[in-house]
Design a protein around this motif. Structure first.
Motif, mmCIF file in Angstrom:
data_model
loop_
_atom_site.group_PDB
_atom_site.id
_atom_site.type_symbol
_atom_site.label_atom_id
_atom_site.label_comp_id
_atom_site.label_asym_id
_atom_site.label_seq_id
_atom_site.Cartn_x
_atom_site.Cartn_y
_atom_site.Cartn_z
ATOM 1 N N ILE A 59 -4.425 1.419 11.048
ATOM 2 C CA ILE A 59 -3.037 1.828 10.849
ATOM 3 C C ILE A 59 -2.553 2.578 12.093
ATOM 4 C CG2 ILE A 59 -3.328 1.973 8.346
ATOM 5 C CD1 ILE A 59 -3.320 5.033 8.656
ATOM 6 N N ARG A 60 -1.250 2.562 12.304
ATOM 7 C CA ARG A 60 -0.652 3.239 13.443
ATOM 8 C C ARG A 60 -0.112 4.608 13.030
ATOM 9 N NH1 ARG A 60 2.868 -1.914 15.765
ATOM 10 N NH2 ARG A 60 1.095 -3.096 16.608
ATOM 11 N N PRO A 61 0.018 5.540 13.979
ATOM 12 C CA PRO A 61 0.580 6.854 13.645
ATOM 13 C C PRO A 61 1.966 6.700 13.026
ATOM 14 C CG PRO A 61 -0.394 6.889 15.833
ATOM 15 C CD PRO A 61 -0.407 5.457 15.400
ATOM 16 N N GLY A 62 2.190 7.398 11.937
ATOM 17 C CA GLY A 62 3.486 7.355 11.284
ATOM 18 C C GLY A 62 3.716 6.134 10.420
ATOM 19 N N GLU A 63 2.699 5.285 10.248
ATOM 20 C CA GLU A 63 2.849 4.046 9.499
ATOM 21 C C GLU A 63 2.269 4.211 8.096
ATOM 22 O OE1 GLU A 63 2.340 -0.518 10.866
ATOM 23 O OE2 GLU A 63 0.500 0.669 10.931
ATOM 24 N N ASP A 64 3.018 3.767 7.092
ATOM 25 C CA ASP A 64 2.515 3.809 5.726
ATOM 26 C C ASP A 64 1.570 2.633 5.502
ATOM 27 O OD1 ASP A 64 2.134 4.671 3.187
ATOM 28 O OD2 ASP A 64 4.108 4.095 2.428
ATOM 29 N N LEU A 65 0.722 2.733 4.497
ATOM 30 C CA LEU A 65 -0.301 1.715 4.263
ATOM 31 C C LEU A 65 0.268 0.323 3.966
ATOM 32 C CD1 LEU A 65 -2.802 3.895 2.215
ATOM 33 C CD2 LEU A 65 -3.185 2.981 4.503
ATOM 34 N N PRO A 66 1.210 0.165 3.016
ATOM 35 C CA PRO A 66 1.753 -1.179 2.768
ATOM 36 C C PRO A 66 2.429 -1.762 4.009
ATOM 37 C CG PRO A 66 2.349 0.326 1.000
ATOM 38 C CD PRO A 66 1.795 1.163 2.095
ATOM 39 N N GLU A 67 3.081 -0.911 4.779
ATOM 40 C CA GLU A 67 3.717 -1.358 6.020
ATOM 41 C C GLU A 67 2.673 -1.886 6.995
ATOM 42 O OE1 GLU A 67 6.438 0.558 9.654
ATOM 43 O OE2 GLU A 67 5.744 1.798 7.976
ATOM 44 N N ALA A 68 1.544 -1.181 7.102
ATOM 45 C CA ALA A 68 0.474 -1.617 7.997
ATOM 46 C C ALA A 68 -0.114 -2.943 7.533
ATOM 47 C CB ALA A 68 -0.616 -0.552 8.069
ATOM 48 N N ALA A 69 -0.280 -3.116 6.222
ATOM 49 C CA ALA A 69 -0.835 -4.362 5.699
ATOM 50 C C ALA A 69 0.070 -5.539 6.017
ATOM 51 C CB ALA A 69 -1.051 -4.238 4.190
ATOM 52 N N ARG A 70 1.363 -5.367 5.836
ATOM 53 C CA ARG A 70 2.298 -6.460 6.140
ATOM 54 C C ARG A 70 2.329 -6.750 7.647
ATOM 55 N NH1 ARG A 70 5.463 -8.153 2.092
ATOM 56 N NH2 ARG A 70 5.546 -6.905 0.172
ATOM 57 N N ARG A 71 2.273 -5.712 8.456
ATOM 58 C CA ARG A 71 2.290 -5.911 9.909
ATOM 59 C C ARG A 71 1.043 -6.661 10.364
ATOM 60 N NH1 ARG A 71 -0.506 -3.473 13.399
ATOM 61 N NH2 ARG A 71 -0.921 -1.637 12.094
ATOM 62 N N GLU A 72 -0.119 -6.238 9.895
ATOM 63 C CA GLU A 72 -1.349 -6.901 10.306
ATOM 64 C C GLU A 72 -1.360 -8.361 9.863
ATOM 65 O OE1 GLU A 72 -3.800 -6.167 12.179
ATOM 66 O OE2 GLU A 72 -3.484 -4.036 12.558
ATOM 67 N N LEU A 73 -0.868 -8.630 8.666
ATOM 68 C CA LEU A 73 -0.820 -10.002 8.182
ATOM 69 C C LEU A 73 0.059 -10.852 9.088
ATOM 70 C CD1 LEU A 73 -1.715 -11.907 5.917
ATOM 71 C CD2 LEU A 73 0.333 -11.235 4.658
ATOM 72 N N ALA A 74 1.190 -10.292 9.512
ATOM 73 C CA ALA A 74 2.096 -11.034 10.396
ATOM 74 C C ALA A 74 1.529 -11.180 11.804
ATOM 75 C CB ALA A 74 3.450 -10.327 10.443
ATOM 76 N N GLU A 75 0.932 -10.100 12.343
ATOM 77 C CA GLU A 75 0.433 -10.139 13.714
ATOM 78 C C GLU A 75 -0.765 -11.061 13.882
ATOM 79 O OE1 GLU A 75 1.698 -5.655 15.294
ATOM 80 O OE2 GLU A 75 -0.413 -6.163 14.958
ATOM 81 N N GLU A 76 -1.677 -11.054 12.913
ATOM 82 C CA GLU A 76 -2.915 -11.809 13.074
ATOM 83 C C GLU A 76 -2.806 -13.258 12.625
ATOM 84 O OE1 GLU A 76 -6.355 -9.923 11.516
ATOM 85 O OE2 GLU A 76 -6.355 -8.385 13.058
ATOM 86 N N THR A 77 -1.786 -13.588 11.850
ATOM 87 C CA THR A 77 -1.698 -14.950 11.326
ATOM 88 C C THR A 77 -0.370 -15.625 11.616
ATOM 89 O OG1 THR A 77 -0.790 -14.300 9.164
ATOM 90 C CG2 THR A 77 -3.192 -14.224 9.420
ATOM 91 N N GLY A 78 0.640 -14.864 12.039
ATOM 92 C CA GLY A 78 1.940 -15.448 12.284
ATOM 93 C C GLY A 78 2.746 -15.711 11.029
ATOM 94 N N LEU A 79 2.232 -15.308 9.856
ATOM 95 C CA LEU A 79 2.951 -15.531 8.607
ATOM 96 C C LEU A 79 3.988 -14.437 8.405
ATOM 97 C CD1 LEU A 79 0.076 -16.564 6.164
ATOM 98 C CD2 LEU A 79 1.666 -18.039 7.391
ATOM 99 N N ALA A 80 5.186 -14.851 8.066
ATOM 100 C CA ALA A 80 6.240 -13.874 7.791
ATOM 101 C C ALA A 80 5.846 -13.061 6.564
ATOM 102 C CB ALA A 80 7.563 -14.584 7.551
#
Length: 246
Positions: A59-80
């Protein structure tokens, strides 16, 4: 913040405690070609480079957990990040990550017929894998995935989770296909139809039907959408592997 609390925080030294990192891992499920699939990424860096793992990361500083999960899913797989996502569990065994003490908060994600992923970030590859034909996974991701699959199978009994695997409108037959695929057992079509319609708020009719009755030209099927129920009562009980619902 009062003066006493302010003074305490000024003296507080977080370095007095062992460092602990927090990550998120995502068990993303969809149904493709009438089979339950899970999204995996091939790790492009150490540790466990070249092995398959669940999408996730720190997770990044200032980032909530669900936000981090959605970001990682998008960054690592390209899925919206247009999927239903919910927290699964926490994993904090001391030796689960060879780098340092890492606590992972895992998430479940569901969506119907998701497209092929595109590897990004530090992932060498990303692909859908059939849930019954999985490679050995990095870290403790095998345990996390097993827990996620069991949670999904259980939740189909008492929540309207199955509607997250179909489109905005669907037939009862399509909904039954979700249950059969996730549970891995055949279901009696007539009994399933009756049980679904007997649960208040599970589904609601759109007043429309499918455009045709399929390849054999049979009668059109009624279309439904997800209802407002948060829990199913009565529940749709999961049958044993060697039996059908009655």
């Amino acid at each position: 913040m009062d003066e006493e609390e302010s003074e305490f925080l000024a003296r507080y030294d977080p370095r007095a405690f062992p460092a602990v990192a927090v990550t998120v891992d995502v068990v993303a499920l969809t149904i493709r070609a009438d089979a339950l699939h899970v999204l995996l990424v091939e790790r492009g860096s150490q540790p466990h480079a070249g092995r398959w793992a669940l999408p996730g990361g720190f997770i990044r500083p200032g980032e909530d957990l669900p936000e981090a999960a959605r970001r990682e899913l998008a960054e690592e797989t390209g899925l919206a990040p247009r999927v239903h996502i919910e927290q699964l569990a926490g994993y904090g065994a001391p030796e689960r990550d060879p780098r340092m003490r890492v606590v992972s908060i895992s998430y479940l994600a569901f969506a119907p017929d998701l497209p092929d992923p595109q590897a990004g970030s530090d992932a060498a590859d990303a692909a859908w894998h059939r849930a019954d034909r999985l490679p050995e996974l990095a870290f403790d991701h095998g345990r996390i995935l097993a827990d996620g699959l069991e949670r999904a199978r259980d939740k189909l009994q008492y929540t309207p989770l199955a509607t997250a695997f179909v489109g905005e409108t669907f037939t009862i037959s399509e909904l039954r296909g979700v249950y059969e695929t996730v549970w891995g057992v055949p279901l009696h079509a007539g009994n399933f139809h009756r049980k679904v319609l007997s649960v208040p708020g599970f589904v609601e009719s759109t007043g429309e039907t499918t455009e045709s009755g399929g390849r054999r030209g049979g009668p059109r099927s009624r279309l439904y959408r997800a209802g407002a129920a948060g829990l199913l009562h009565p529940a749709l009980l999961r049958p044993a592997k060697d039996e059908e619902t009655r």
